[in-house]
Design an enzyme around this catalytic site. Sequence first.
Site, PDB file in Angstrom:
ATOM      1  N   HIS A 231       4.215  -5.365 -16.004  1.00 26.74           N
ATOM      2  CA  HIS A 231       4.702  -6.730 -16.201  1.00 26.74           C
ATOM      3  C   HIS A 231       3.571  -7.735 -16.267  1.00 26.74           C
ATOM      4  O   HIS A 231       2.466  -7.508 -15.762  1.00 26.74           O
ATOM      5  CB  HIS A 231       5.718  -7.122 -15.118  1.00 26.74           C
ATOM      6  CG  HIS A 231       5.128  -7.545 -13.816  1.00 26.74           C
ATOM      7  ND1 HIS A 231       4.656  -8.814 -13.586  1.00 26.74           N
ATOM      8  CD2 HIS A 231       4.956  -6.874 -12.637  1.00 26.74           C
ATOM      9  CE1 HIS A 231       4.224  -8.914 -12.337  1.00 26.74           C
ATOM     10  NE2 HIS A 231       4.382  -7.750 -11.740  1.00 26.74           N
ATOM     11  N   CYS A 232       3.853  -8.836 -16.945  1.00 28.37           N
ATOM     12  CA  CYS A 232       2.962  -9.997 -16.962  1.00 28.37           C
ATOM     13  C   CYS A 232       3.797 -11.187 -16.504  1.00 28.37           C
ATOM     14  O   CYS A 232       4.536 -11.073 -15.524  1.00 28.37           O
ATOM     15  CB  CYS A 232       2.333 -10.191 -18.346  1.00 28.37           C
ATOM     16  SG  CYS A 232       3.514 -10.208 -19.712  1.00 28.37           S
ATOM     17  N   ARG A 233       3.736 -12.300 -17.212  1.00 24.77           N
ATOM     18  CA  ARG A 233       4.544 -13.445 -16.800  1.00 24.77           C
ATOM     19  C   ARG A 233       5.955 -13.381 -17.398  1.00 24.77           C
ATOM     20  O   ARG A 233       6.945 -13.474 -16.695  1.00 24.77           O
ATOM     21  CB  ARG A 233       3.836 -14.748 -17.236  1.00 24.77           C
ATOM     22  CG  ARG A 233       4.574 -16.021 -16.867  1.00 24.77           C
ATOM     23  CD  ARG A 233       4.776 -16.166 -15.370  1.00 24.77           C
ATOM     24  NE  ARG A 233       3.521 -16.144 -14.625  1.00 24.77           N
ATOM     25  CZ  ARG A 233       3.441 -16.143 -13.306  1.00 24.77           C
ATOM     26  NH1 ARG A 233       4.544 -16.125 -12.578  1.00 24.77           N
ATOM     27  NH2 ARG A 233       2.268 -16.120 -12.690  1.00 24.77           N
TER      28      ARG A 233
ATOM     29  N   THR B 230       2.202  -7.578 -21.838  1.00 19.04           N
ATOM     30  CA  THR B 230       2.959  -6.338 -21.639  1.00 19.04           C
ATOM     31  C   THR B 230       3.209  -5.653 -22.981  1.00 19.04           C
ATOM     32  O   THR B 230       3.082  -4.429 -23.106  1.00 19.04           O
ATOM     33  CB  THR B 230       4.292  -6.628 -20.940  1.00 19.04           C
ATOM     34  OG1 THR B 230       4.021  -7.172 -19.639  1.00 19.04           O
ATOM     35  CG2 THR B 230       5.136  -5.375 -20.807  1.00 19.04           C
TER      36      THR B 230
END
Length: 213
Positions: free
Chosen positions: A120-122, A128
């Site tokens: 995951h990222c933001r 991602t």
Amino acid sequence: MGVILEEGEEREPTLTPPNAGALLLPPVNFSTVEDNTVYRSGFPQPSNFSFLRSLKLRSIIYLCPEPYPEENWQFLQSNKVKLYQFGIDGTKEPSAIPRSTITEALKVLIDVRNHPVLIHCRRGKHRTGCLVGCLRKLQNWCLSSILDEYKNFAGTKSRETDLRFLEIYDISCLRHSLQSLIYQYQGYGLQKRRLLYREDCVQKPRMSSVQLA
């Protein structure tokens, strides 16, 4: 906690687990990348913790430079989940996705000792999407399918710099790591692909990780 007894019968009490009624709410942009082994999403919130617990994660690959929130740290600690952080800036600059960082993250991702794993990222879109796209290259997906998957998650926020990165990323730099992996096809032909770990020849990724108690 509840106990139900029918009239005239004596039974052992049936205890309801504390989390039995918890709502399983996935993080934003959540999806399965590989069945029961690799998942992707946006940043998990506390409301998503019960859902993540149901995945029985061993590790999380976090692609943002910001520190992990304390509440998320506590969740990882209580569930014995490893965190691998690769700080990639979420900008539109052409150099925003560094090849070396993605390569190191990919080494962690293909090591099945880390599965099940969540990436995951933001928002679960750009950073991602680039890492998942590089995994797809490793799985011999055609470029058009890789770009379509990226666009499907990025939507109207699709970035040309990311698409260009996916086009030119060279997986030959992972050739040495691939010597430790074999592919096994299960179920529906080539669509059910699983990376298996060969214990006698794989090398540990050269990166720092956090081992939680």
